[in-house]
Design a protein around this motif. Structure first.
Motif, short mmCIF file in Angstrom:
data_model
loop_
_atom_site.label_atom_id
_atom_site.label_comp_id
_atom_site.label_asym_id
_atom_site.label_seq_id
_atom_site.Cartn_x
_atom_site.Cartn_y
_atom_site.Cartn_z
N LEU A 119 0.82 -1.20 0.00
CA LEU A 119 0.00 0.00 0.00
C LEU A 119 0.86 1.26 0.00
CD1 LEU A 119 -2.83 -0.78 2.63
CD2 LEU A 119 -2.78 -1.30 0.19
N GLU A 120 2.16 1.11 0.07
CA GLU A 120 3.05 2.26 0.20
C GLU A 120 2.93 3.20 -1.00
OE1 GLU A 120 7.12 1.44 1.11
OE2 GLU A 120 6.62 -0.12 2.56
N LYS A 121 2.97 4.49 -0.71
CA LYS A 121 2.91 5.48 -1.79
C LYS A 121 4.20 5.47 -2.60
CE LYS A 121 2.08 10.40 -2.66
NZ LYS A 121 1.82 11.73 -2.03
N ASN A 122 5.32 5.30 -1.93
CA ASN A 122 6.62 5.18 -2.60
C ASN A 122 6.96 3.70 -2.68
OD1 ASN A 122 6.97 8.05 -2.71
ND2 ASN A 122 7.48 8.00 -0.53
N PHE A 123 6.66 3.12 -3.80
CA PHE A 123 6.67 1.66 -3.94
C PHE A 123 7.75 1.12 -4.88
CE2 PHE A 123 3.82 3.63 -6.98
CZ PHE A 123 4.31 3.13 -8.18
N SER A 124 8.43 1.99 -5.61
CA SER A 124 9.33 1.50 -6.67
C SER A 124 10.36 0.50 -6.15
CB SER A 124 10.03 2.68 -7.35
OG SER A 124 9.09 3.53 -7.96
N GLY A 180 12.21 -4.81 -6.11
CA GLY A 180 13.43 -5.58 -5.91
C GLY A 180 13.41 -6.46 -4.68
N ASP A 181 12.25 -6.53 -3.98
CA ASP A 181 12.18 -7.30 -2.74
C ASP A 181 12.20 -8.81 -2.98
OD1 ASP A 181 12.13 -5.02 -1.30
OD2 ASP A 181 10.15 -5.31 -0.40
N ILE A 182 11.81 -9.22 -4.19
CA ILE A 182 11.73 -10.65 -4.48
C ILE A 182 13.00 -11.10 -5.20
CG2 ILE A 182 10.50 -12.46 -5.75
CD1 ILE A 182 7.97 -10.78 -5.43
N LEU A 205 4.74 -7.00 -8.95
CA LEU A 205 4.47 -6.00 -7.91
C LEU A 205 3.03 -5.52 -8.08
CD1 LEU A 205 5.43 -4.12 -5.61
CD2 LEU A 205 6.10 -2.47 -7.36
N ALA A 206 2.24 -5.59 -6.99
CA ALA A 206 0.84 -5.17 -7.03
C ALA A 206 0.62 -3.97 -6.12
CB ALA A 206 -0.07 -6.32 -6.60
N ILE A 207 0.00 -2.92 -6.67
CA ILE A 207 -0.29 -1.69 -5.93
C ILE A 207 -1.75 -1.32 -6.16
CG2 ILE A 207 2.09 -0.85 -5.99
CD1 ILE A 207 1.28 0.97 -8.33
N LYS A 214 8.34 7.64 -15.51
CA LYS A 214 9.62 7.08 -15.06
C LYS A 214 9.42 5.99 -14.02
CE LYS A 214 14.06 8.43 -13.03
NZ LYS A 214 14.87 9.55 -12.48
N ARG A 215 8.46 6.18 -13.10
CA ARG A 215 8.24 5.17 -12.06
C ARG A 215 7.74 3.86 -12.65
NH1 ARG A 215 4.93 6.73 -6.96
NH2 ARG A 215 3.49 7.60 -8.47
N TRP A 216 6.87 3.95 -13.66
CA TRP A 216 6.40 2.74 -14.32
C TRP A 216 7.60 2.00 -14.92
CZ3 TRP A 216 1.16 1.14 -15.38
CH2 TRP A 216 1.08 0.00 -16.18
N ALA A 217 8.47 2.73 -15.59
CA ALA A 217 9.64 2.11 -16.23
C ALA A 217 10.57 1.49 -15.18
CB ALA A 217 10.40 3.15 -17.06
N GLU A 218 10.71 2.14 -14.03
CA GLU A 218 11.57 1.62 -12.97
C GLU A 218 11.10 0.25 -12.50
OE1 GLU A 218 11.69 4.37 -9.78
OE2 GLU A 218 12.88 5.87 -10.85
#
Length: 277
Positions: free
Chosen positions: A184-189, A193-195, A214-216, A224-228
């Motif tokens: 649910l984090e707003k800053n999720f990018s 890399g957690d997995i 990654l599900a948000i 840029k965030r989508w690309a990250e």
């Protein structure tokens, strides 16, 4: 604006309401209001009856009961929406509700015959709370051979909240597996890399590394965030998830989740009324 339309006391709003009476209009530029209307109209076209709002030339109409649909539920549990704050005491339940919605969408993404389970700590009923025991439990569910990699007790869930897979009729290994990080984090990018797919391949005894997802619950423009995220994981955001699910999800009518949704509706309605002064 989307949230105002979803939780407002009136089911129908004329187009003039956006510029003259909405709480959103008090806080954004006119050009941004035009963009908001265009965005709502585009989502209505893309999702059809899966979207909670009908858009016509004259205005907007909230579909009956649509706050309890996947899209409406995800909108209500999205953090960081301008003008409102998700109460901290409801955050844990909101996260669990989103995990349940994501589990259903992850199963749908892989198609008929797919299976999915909530693995994130503490996970589904029956899932051992300790990571070293949870891996064999998952291996048995997926009918895999299992691996020999070290199962660190400190990991809890190894960054994986939902596991989805689609076995082939021949029963042999090498089938598609998705490991989903839900946040649910707003800053999720950074969550993409957690997995560690290679480690999970060794834990489960796979021949091919699983796919990270990654599900948000929020929406995201292709910036840029989508690309990250997209270079490291499949991104499932609110529109994609809603598009994978039917307009009605039975689990959202269960008492616990219906109560949570009703509480969030009332909370946001009060917050918006206070903003309106």
């Amino acid at each position: 604006m989307e949230l105002e339309l979803l939780v407002g006391t009136s089911r129908a709003r004329p187009m003039s309401w956006v510029h003259e009476k909405s709480v959103t209009s008090l806080n954004v530029r006119p050009a941004d209001l035009v963009l908001a209307v265009s965005t709502v109209a585009r989502r209505a076209r893309v999702l059809g009856d899966r979207y909670p709002i009908e858009v016509t030339n004259s205005g907007f109409k909230r579909r009956s009961g649509m706050e309890r649909t996947p899209y409406g539920a995800m909108l209500l549990v999205t953090t960081g929406i301008p003008l409102v704050v998700l109460p901290r005491e409801l955050l844990a339940e909101a996260a669990q509700l989103f995990e349940i919605v994501v589990t259903e969408s992850a199963r749908s993404l892989l198609g008929e015959g797919a299976e999915a389970v909530r693995f994130g700590y503490p996970g589904e009923p029956g899932r051992p709370p300790e990571f070293p025991q949870a891996i064999p439990w998952l291996v048995d569910l997926m009918r895999l051979k299992g691996g020999t990699a070290y199962r660190d007790p400190a990991r809890k869930d190894g960054g994986v909240d939902v596991v989805a897979w689609r076995p082939f009729p021949d029963g042999r290994p090498g089938f598609p597996i998705h490991l989903v990080q839900v946040t649910l984090e707003k800053n999720f990018s950074h969550k993409a890399g957690d997995i560690n797919s290679r480690l999970w391949s060794l834990l489960l005894g796979l021949d091919v590394d699983p796919t990270a997802v990654l599900a948000i619950p929020r929406t995201l423009p292709e910036d840029k965030r989508w690309a990250e995220v997209a270079t490291r994981a499949i991104l499932l955001e609110r529109v994609r998830i809603a598009g994978l699910l039917p307009s009605q999800l039975p689990v959202l009518s269960e008492h616990r989740w219906a109560s949570l949704i009703a509480s969030l509706e009332l909370e946001y309605r009060d917050q918006l009324a206070e903003r309106a002064g």
